[in-house]
Scaffold this motif. Structure first.
Motif, PDB file in Angstrom:
ATOM      1  N   PRO A  45      -4.241   3.228  16.739  1.00  0.00           N
ATOM      2  CA  PRO A  45      -4.228   3.175  15.272  1.00  0.00           C
ATOM      3  C   PRO A  45      -3.306   2.044  14.798  1.00  0.00           C
ATOM      4  CG  PRO A  45      -2.944   5.071  16.045  1.00  0.00           C
ATOM      5  CD  PRO A  45      -3.530   4.410  17.259  1.00  0.00           C
ATOM      6  N   THR A  46      -3.705   1.358  13.721  1.00  0.00           N
ATOM      7  CA  THR A  46      -2.842   0.289  13.204  1.00  0.00           C
ATOM      8  C   THR A  46      -1.613   0.905  12.553  1.00  0.00           C
ATOM      9  OG1 THR A  46      -4.206   0.279  11.226  1.00  0.00           O
ATOM     10  CG2 THR A  46      -4.676  -1.400  12.867  1.00  0.00           C
ATOM     11  N   PHE A  47      -1.838   1.793  11.571  1.00  0.00           N
ATOM     12  CA  PHE A  47      -0.733   2.520  10.948  1.00  0.00           C
ATOM     13  C   PHE A  47      -0.980   4.014  11.122  1.00  0.00           C
ATOM     14  CE2 PHE A  47       0.446  -1.420   9.218  1.00  0.00           C
ATOM     15  CZ  PHE A  47       1.735  -1.314   8.718  1.00  0.00           C
ATOM     16  N   LEU A  48       0.108   4.781  11.353  1.00  0.00           N
ATOM     17  CA  LEU A  48      -0.054   6.206  11.657  1.00  0.00           C
ATOM     18  C   LEU A  48      -0.698   6.987  10.517  1.00  0.00           C
ATOM     19  CD1 LEU A  48       3.317   6.899  13.503  1.00  0.00           C
ATOM     20  CD2 LEU A  48       1.031   6.822  14.512  1.00  0.00           C
ATOM     21  N   GLY A  49      -0.394   6.600   9.273  1.00  0.00           N
ATOM     22  CA  GLY A  49      -0.911   7.364   8.141  1.00  0.00           C
ATOM     23  C   GLY A  49      -2.216   6.812   7.607  1.00  0.00           C
ATOM     24  N   CYS A  50      -2.829   5.902   8.335  1.00  0.00           N
ATOM     25  CA  CYS A  50      -4.044   5.240   7.844  1.00  0.00           C
ATOM     26  C   CYS A  50      -5.168   6.254   7.635  1.00  0.00           C
ATOM     27  CB  CYS A  50      -4.492   4.166   8.819  1.00  0.00           C
ATOM     28  SG  CYS A  50      -6.021   3.362   8.315  1.00  0.00           S
ATOM     29  N   PRO A  51      -5.653   6.421   6.388  1.00  0.00           N
ATOM     30  CA  PRO A  51      -6.672   7.432   6.120  1.00  0.00           C
ATOM     31  C   PRO A  51      -8.049   7.037   6.653  1.00  0.00           C
ATOM     32  CG  PRO A  51      -6.157   6.244   4.103  1.00  0.00           C
ATOM     33  CD  PRO A  51      -5.263   5.679   5.176  1.00  0.00           C
ATOM     34  N   ASN A  73      -0.954   6.290  21.180  1.00  0.00           N
ATOM     35  CA  ASN A  73       0.151   5.576  20.530  1.00  0.00           C
ATOM     36  C   ASN A  73       0.837   4.586  21.450  1.00  0.00           C
ATOM     37  OD1 ASN A  73       0.055   7.023  18.035  1.00  0.00           O
ATOM     38  ND2 ASN A  73       0.695   8.787  19.238  1.00  0.00           N
ATOM     39  N   PHE A 113       4.078  -4.136  -0.252  1.00  0.00           N
ATOM     40  CA  PHE A 113       3.141  -3.030  -0.038  1.00  0.00           C
ATOM     41  C   PHE A 113       1.871  -3.293  -0.842  1.00  0.00           C
ATOM     42  CE2 PHE A 113       7.317  -1.367   0.784  1.00  0.00           C
ATOM     43  CZ  PHE A 113       7.133  -0.673   1.962  1.00  0.00           C
ATOM     44  N   GLY A 114       0.744  -3.263  -0.184  1.00  0.00           N
ATOM     45  CA  GLY A 114      -0.514  -3.568  -0.853  1.00  0.00           C
ATOM     46  C   GLY A 114      -1.401  -2.357  -0.995  1.00  0.00           C
ATOM     47  N   THR A 171      -3.591  -1.126   0.958  1.00  0.00           N
ATOM     48  CA  THR A 171      -3.630  -0.292   2.151  1.00  0.00           C
ATOM     49  C   THR A 171      -2.347  -0.536   2.922  1.00  0.00           C
ATOM     50  OG1 THR A 171      -4.584  -1.908   3.670  1.00  0.00           O
ATOM     51  CG2 THR A 171      -6.141  -0.659   2.319  1.00  0.00           C
ATOM     52  N   ALA A 172      -2.045   0.378   3.855  1.00  0.00           N
ATOM     53  CA  ALA A 172      -0.761   0.335   4.562  1.00  0.00           C
ATOM     54  C   ALA A 172      -0.517  -0.989   5.270  1.00  0.00           C
ATOM     55  CB  ALA A 172      -0.700   1.482   5.565  1.00  0.00           C
ATOM     56  N   VAL A 203       2.566   1.316  -6.247  1.00  0.00           N
ATOM     57  CA  VAL A 203       1.821   0.976  -5.030  1.00  0.00           C
ATOM     58  C   VAL A 203       2.743   1.076  -3.815  1.00  0.00           C
ATOM     59  CG1 VAL A 203       0.596  -0.869  -3.803  1.00  0.00           C
ATOM     60  CG2 VAL A 203       0.205  -0.532  -6.245  1.00  0.00           C
ATOM     61  N   SER A 246       2.653   3.966  -0.871  1.00  0.00           N
ATOM     62  CA  SER A 246       2.360   3.490   0.482  1.00  0.00           C
ATOM     63  C   SER A 246       3.400   4.041   1.475  1.00  0.00           C
ATOM     64  CB  SER A 246       2.375   1.960   0.480  1.00  0.00           C
ATOM     65  OG  SER A 246       1.926   1.445   1.703  1.00  0.00           O
ATOM     66  N   GLN A 306       2.687   7.657   2.070  1.00  0.00           N
ATOM     67  CA  GLN A 306       1.529   7.808   2.957  1.00  0.00           C
ATOM     68  C   GLN A 306       1.921   7.570   4.425  1.00  0.00           C
ATOM     69  OE1 GLN A 306      -2.154   5.673   1.816  1.00  0.00           O
ATOM     70  NE2 GLN A 306      -2.423   5.278   3.974  1.00  0.00           N
ATOM     71  N   ASP A 307       2.690   6.507   4.661  1.00  0.00           N
ATOM     72  CA  ASP A 307       3.189   6.255   6.025  1.00  0.00           C
ATOM     73  C   ASP A 307       3.972   7.468   6.536  1.00  0.00           C
ATOM     74  OD1 ASP A 307       2.231   3.666   6.023  1.00  0.00           O
ATOM     75  OD2 ASP A 307       4.169   2.716   5.689  1.00  0.00           O
ATOM     76  N   GLY A 358       2.041  10.289   7.542  1.00  0.00           N
ATOM     77  CA  GLY A 358       1.469   9.977   8.856  1.00  0.00           C
ATOM     78  C   GLY A 358       2.461  10.280   9.976  1.00  0.00           C
ATOM     79  N   LYS A 415       6.303   3.636  17.547  1.00  0.00           N
ATOM     80  CA  LYS A 415       5.329   3.373  16.495  1.00  0.00           C
ATOM     81  C   LYS A 415       5.950   3.570  15.093  1.00  0.00           C
ATOM     82  CE  LYS A 415       0.818   2.793  15.740  1.00  0.00           C
ATOM     83  NZ  LYS A 415       0.779   1.460  15.207  1.00  0.00           N
ATOM     84  N   GLU A 457       6.964   0.774  11.489  1.00  0.00           N
ATOM     85  CA  GLU A 457       6.608   0.965  10.080  1.00  0.00           C
ATOM     86  C   GLU A 457       7.844   1.125   9.204  1.00  0.00           C
ATOM     87  OE1 GLU A 457       3.633   4.042   9.721  1.00  0.00           O
ATOM     88  OE2 GLU A 457       2.466   3.216  11.378  1.00  0.00           O
TER      89      GLU A 457
END
Ligand code: ZN
Lengths: 166, 270
Positions: free
Chosen positions: A51-57, A85, A138-139, A141-142, B48, B52, B55-56, B59, B146, B150
């Protein structure tokens, strides 16, 4: 990815070239360096994804798209997709083709180098100018940041640099 | 810290589970409080950015709950949503509300409090994660690598707000100082490992809580000096220790709110 491939493994990798990031349709999960391992035992295909980011939906969606694509291969009986991971995904895993695909979508590819103070620099994906400012790290998406090009006066996005040195 | 790796054998499992619940519940509540700010942050870019970060962090919590699921503790979603307050191990700081009122009606949330809480918490998290990269239990060490990547951006974000507001107008400084005092009152159990601490450290899962706390103080010292302030005192003994299931009523109401939708249909696919 270093492995000796049999013909079905090669076919699977070809099919995965057509599985795109759900949010960026010009790059595949192969281009992004998300596919860590493909192994075939009989008709069973095991695929390990980083996964790129852990919280990526988008992860569940990507998983379903992989399954659908690989199941379409005639010899395949079963597809198992697993997120792992280790090793951690880093932005230097994006291939040259992936970097071009990002640019074609209007997203600046992640910079390869960061300054010692942690700052980084990208060029405008539209006009190539270096005269850009960071609007928001921060854009939408994560994995993306929002920048602004002072030359062609366009806002644009860039993939964040992600490295284990951080 | 031992260099030896351990498995989740019965004699190690209690300590691993205890630490995983502390990490999972911390990030889960932290991201819930962060998500309550959605649409209310000082400006659109901040909205934003902080969503974000929430959300991280959600995760990260999901990864820890996933490790617990793999150890046979139950379904990860259920662990996150359905455990009552007296089964939770999060620290006091992350269960506190964002301010008076509710986002559904008239929220009077305090941005100074958000900045201080998020910054202090993120520095603490970064220190723990650095230590967990050498965790004797490999699945947790891998997740830590990981999460650490982040965290880099979260830390940068909250530090910028913290330093800028404390270098701003008199009113900003006063409100930030008030927020610092409020956050420090709840800081006593942030590094605590609870009654399982000796076992957790003995197995080489993470370093001793006093070592970690001292690292936090050393790092913050530099930041506080750069803006000509002195570092606040940390309560030596916490009023409540969340690691030992001691919580405020704020946690009950947080759980009731965050699990409302999940409880409607626990079998639904999201
Ligand atoms: Zn441009």
């Amino acid at each position: 990815m270093q492995m000796v491939l049999n013909s079905l493994e090669k076919t699977v990798l070809e099919v995965l070239e057509e599985v795109h990031d759900p949010e960026i349709n010009t790059v595949s999960i192969i281009d992004l360096g998300m596919v860590e391992e493909v192994s075939v035992h009989g008709g069973v295909v095991d695929i390990k994804i980083l996964p790129t980011f852990l919280g990526c939906p988008a992860l569940e969606l990507i998983k379903e798209n992989i399954k659908k694509a690989v199941q379409s291969i005639e010899e395949v009986q079963e597809v198992k997709v697993e997120f792992i991971n280790h090793p951690p995904w880093t932005s230097d895993r994006i291939s040259e083709k992936g970097r071009k695909g990002l640019k074609a979508f209007g997203i600046a590819p992640p910079p390869r180098l960061m300054d010692s103070d942690g700052s980084w620099h990208v060029d405008c994906p539209f006009c190539g100018s270096t005269y850009v400012t960071m609007d928001n790290i921060f854009g939408p998406t994560a994995c993306r940041s929002i920048l602004y090009c002072k030359n062609c006066k366009n806002p644009f996005e860039a993939m964040k640099p992600i490295s284990t040195l951080m | 810290m031992t260099e030896q790796k351990i498995t989740a054998a019965p004699e190690n499992k209690d300590a691993i589970v205890s630490l995983l619940f502390q990490l999972a519940d911390d990030d889960f509540l932290y991201s819930f409080r962060g998500s309550e700010w959605l649409g209310l942050a000082p400006h659109i870019e901040e909205d934003v950015a902080s969503s974000s970060i929430s959300q991280d962090s959600m995760g990260h919590a999901a990864m820890y709950y996933q490790l617990l699921e793999e150890l046979g503790l139950g379904n990860a979603d259920a662990l996150a949503h359905l455990r009552p307050a007296n089964k939770r191990k999060n620290c006091t700081l992350v269960e506190r509300p964002n301010g008076e009122g509710c986002y559904m009606e008239v929220p009077k949330y305090d941005w100074a409090y958000a900045v201080v809480r998020n910054y202090f918490y993120t520095v603490a998290k970064k220190i723990k994660i650095e230590s967990l990269k050498n965790c004797s239990y490999d699945p947790l060490a891998q997740v830590a690598v990981k999460v650490n990547i982040e965290l880099y951006y979260h830390l940068l974000h909250w530090k910028t707000w913290f330093v800028q507001l404390l270098s701003s107008t008199e009113e900003a400084k006063q409100r930030m100082q008030g927020a610092i005092d409020q956050v420090m009152k709840d800081f006593g159990d942030v590094f605590s490992l609870g009654t399982d601490g000796e076992n957790i450290v003995g197995l080489g899962l993470i370093e001793d809580e006093n070592v970690l706390l001292q690292r936090w103080i050393d790092q913050m010292q530099t930041v506080f000096e750069s803006i000509n302030l002195s570092i606040p005192d940390i309560p030596s003994a916490p009023a409540l220790n969340g690691r030992n299931f001691e919580h405020t009523e704020d946690l009950d109401s947080a759980i009731a709110t965050l699990s409302e939708v999940y409880r409607l249909d626990t079998a639904a696919a999201w």
